[in-house]
Design an enzyme around this catalytic site. Structure first.
Site, short mmCIF file in Angstrom:
data_model
loop_
_atom_site.label_atom_id
_atom_site.label_comp_id
_atom_site.label_asym_id
_atom_site.label_seq_id
_atom_site.Cartn_x
_atom_site.Cartn_y
_atom_site.Cartn_z
N ASN A 238 -12.54 -1.33 -0.79
CA ASN A 238 -11.78 -1.87 0.33
C ASN A 238 -12.44 -1.43 1.63
OD1 ASN A 238 -9.17 -2.76 1.81
ND2 ASN A 238 -9.39 -0.62 2.43
N GLU A 239 -12.66 -2.35 2.53
CA GLU A 239 -13.27 -2.05 3.83
C GLU A 239 -14.38 -1.00 3.67
OE1 GLU A 239 -10.27 -1.41 6.89
OE2 GLU A 239 -9.59 -3.48 6.68
N TYR B 153 -6.81 -9.05 11.51
CA TYR B 153 -5.52 -8.72 12.12
C TYR B 153 -5.44 -9.35 13.51
CZ TYR B 153 -4.43 -5.43 8.42
OH TYR B 153 -4.14 -4.88 7.20
N GLN C 294 1.99 -5.99 5.70
CA GLN C 294 2.22 -5.68 4.31
C GLN C 294 3.63 -6.12 3.93
OE1 GLN C 294 1.05 -1.71 3.19
NE2 GLN C 294 -0.91 -1.88 4.21
N GLU D 42 -6.17 -9.20 3.81
CA GLU D 42 -5.27 -8.52 4.76
C GLU D 42 -5.20 -9.38 6.01
OE1 GLU D 42 -5.95 -4.31 5.51
OE2 GLU D 42 -6.48 -4.01 3.40
N GLU E 224 0.84 -1.20 0.00
CA GLU E 224 0.00 0.00 0.00
C GLU E 224 0.88 1.25 0.00
OE1 GLU E 224 -2.87 0.08 3.20
OE2 GLU E 224 -3.86 1.85 2.37
O1 AHR Z 1 -3.04 -2.47 6.28
C1 AHR Z 1 -3.34 -1.23 6.83
C2 AHR Z 1 -4.81 -0.86 6.72
O2 AHR Z 1 -5.57 -1.78 7.45
C3 AHR Z 1 -5.41 -0.92 5.34
O3 AHR Z 1 -5.19 0.23 4.62
C4 AHR Z 1 -6.87 -1.08 5.63
O4 AHR Z 1 -7.55 -1.76 4.61
C5 AHR Z 1 -6.89 -1.83 6.95
O5 AHR Z 1 -7.74 -1.27 7.86
#
Ligand code: AHR
Length: 514
Positions: free
Chosen positions: A194-195, A263, A367, A318, A46
């Site tokens: 995205n999201e 996450y 990432q 992600e 990103e």
């Molecule tokens: O990876 C960092 C951020 O986490 C991304 O931009 C977003 O999609 C997520 O919330």
């Protein structure tokens, strides 16, 4: 009386044997059928902090070897990793990105503001052509994320045509040729937003579905678009209503993939240090990492309801650990170190993805460089490979192999009133008939002895590699880049179709059986 005591003693001994042999794994070789997609070994790049600029791309910095601005040492390291797919340009950044700002002569490209990540100046030197060149160099499939948040259907549809149309009669392909590329790239993977429940527009699930249907229609309204793989936004938490709505209300002819984000973060408002953490925080991170299993299972169940033939792929686009940034660095840049704890997240998550190979057909670690759970960290001309890099490299033998389902019986890793499964495993057979078994012991103090029943794998020999270290906080630094590196593993003994191994605390092992 004497006889009774002998019986009692025998029973106690038997019980003790069973109790100490609590770890066992059975390879259900006869049930093997699903392929582990190479794209499970995907990554995410990103425009965030030092991922792209000062990471992958150094422009005309003469001190750092590069080809057209792309760091050649990173390219070499990523080639060894066998990156399946690379997602770009975001993330939250994607929903503010206008692709036309990043094409044409660099000196003439507009400067814009990266409102998603620290309001820094974005000079757009790294755009579509540069990204696709990087993918070509590392031999990864590109995955582009369309701007649904602040863009238009027209803008997205034009981007797809600019990149993929062979011989359009429109100005878009003329422009591509003028910018140095006459042939189309034929990019297959396109993320639609995205999201969208958060930074991508704060939409409700049904608002998102209405928008999605327009985008998904218009990006395919030209010749040669049959191979396009459109990825819809799924949930980033246990919001299963989102999955339900998307799967129910998007016609099957308009969707090929559904993405979820997960996450391993212990607390969004107190994420803890990446390197200085007590065992209790380690345990809580492992708890979050294991949550992936439930998250995938529940999302898959909903998908099975609407898509029993499993046409739509579940994509974990992600995933990874998320901690406080390194002291002294910009809090919007998400630069964090990477320890043996991250190696545990990586091994555990990849095992989960493998074991769900029937539905999970892509996953992108967040990432790739210098951001969150990165495989590579850079500092000027120096580069280090993180423990996560080593796990992904050790595991890549599973790419495109046939997954062998496993039954795992494991000891618990206990903390207070909570417990987690200590051992995780996955297995596959590759096209040369070689079986690989990947094992993780997340227990912080206890070695695990495991008996593995190899089914009908017919193995005659075993070799292996291990990633382990003395402390769970151990990591590689620019001064000591080889503190955590893989070594050969020799604590496995093969006896017929039974294998006995000892896994040290917080270790990752990959076995090769021939
Ligand atoms: O990876 C960092 C951020 O986490 C991304 O931009 C977003 O999609 C997520 O919330």
């Amino acid at each position: 009386m004497k006889k009774r005591s002998i019986l009692l003693i025998t029973n106690i001994i038997l019980f003790m044997c069973i109790a100490s042999a609590q770890n066992s794994i059975i390879l259900r070789t006869s049930e093997a059928k699903d392929t582990i997609s190479k794209n499970i070994y995907g990554h995410f790049a990103e425009h965030l902090g030092r991922c792209v600029y000062d990471g992958l791309y150094v422009g005309d910095n003469k001190k750092i070897p590069n080809k057209n601005g792309i760091r050649t040492d990173i390219v070499e390291a990523l080639k060894k990793l066998k990156v399946g797919v690379l997602r770009w340009p975001g993330g939250c950044f994607a929903d503010g990105y206008h692709w036309m700002d990043g094409i044409g002569p660099k000196a003439q490209r507009k400067h814009t503001e990266n409102v998603a990540w620290g309001n820094v100046r974005e000079n757009n030197a790294f755009g579509t052509h540069e990204f696709l060149e990087l993918c070509d160099m590392i031999k990864a499939e590109p995955y582009l994320a369309l701007n649904m948040g602040s863009g238009t259907v027209q803008e997205s549809s034009d981007w797809v045509k600019y990149v993929n149309h062979a011989n359009s009669s429109s100005y878009l392909t003329d422009m591509r040729a003028k910018n140095g590329r006459s042939k189309p790239w034929n990019v297959k993977y396109w993320g639609v937003g995205n999201e969208s429940w958060d930074c991508g527009g704060n939409m409700t699930a049904s608002q998102y579905v209405s928008e999605y249907r327009k985008y998904a229609t218009h990006i395919t309204n030209y010749g040669n678009s049959e191979n396009l793989f459109r990825i819809a936004v799924g949930p980033g938490s246990e919001d299963y209503n989102w999955t339900e709505t998307v799967m129910r209300d998007i016609p099957s002819k308009l969707i090929e993939g559904l993405s979820v984000h997960h996450y391993s973060v212990i607390n969004w408002s107190a994420k803890g240090s990446a390197t200085l953490f007590p065992e209790q925080e380690y345990f809580r991170t492992m708890e979050q990492a294991w949550r992936m299993e439930r998250f995938i299972t529940k999302n898959s169940e909903i998908m099975d309801k609407y898509d029993p033939k499993k046409k739509v792929a579940l994509i974990v686009d992600e995933w990874g650990g998320w901690y406080e940034v390194e002291p002294g660095t910009n809090k919007n840049f998400l630069y964090q170190q990477n320890t043996m704890r991250d190696a545990m997240i990586a091994g555990l998550s990849l095992n989960i993805f493998h074991n769900h190979a029937d539905r999970v057909r892509m996953a992108n670690l967040a990432q790739i460089v210098n951001v969150l759970q990165a495989v590579i960290l850079t500092k000027e001309e120096k580069l280090i490979l993180t423990p996560t890099y080593h796990v992904m490299e050790m595991y890549n033998v599973h790419q495109d192999a046939v997954m062998i389902p496993v039954t795992v019986t494991s000891e618990d890793y206990v903390m207070g009133d909570k417990k987690l499964q200590a051992v995780s495993a996955s297995a596959s057979k590759d096209k040369n008939g070689i079986t690989h078994v990947s094992l993780v012991n997340i227990h912080s103090t206890k070695e695990q002895t495991i008996t593995i029943n190899l089914g009908n794998s017919g193995a005659k020999s075993v070799t292996g590699r291990i990633l382990s270290s003395s402390n769970i906080q151990d990591h590689n630094t620019f001064d000591k880049p080889n503190t955590v590196v893989p070594a050969s593993f020799n604590k496995a003994t093969l006896n017929g179709n039974e294998l006995k191994i000892s896994l040290p605390p917080f270790s990752v092992v990959v076995l090769e059986l021939k």
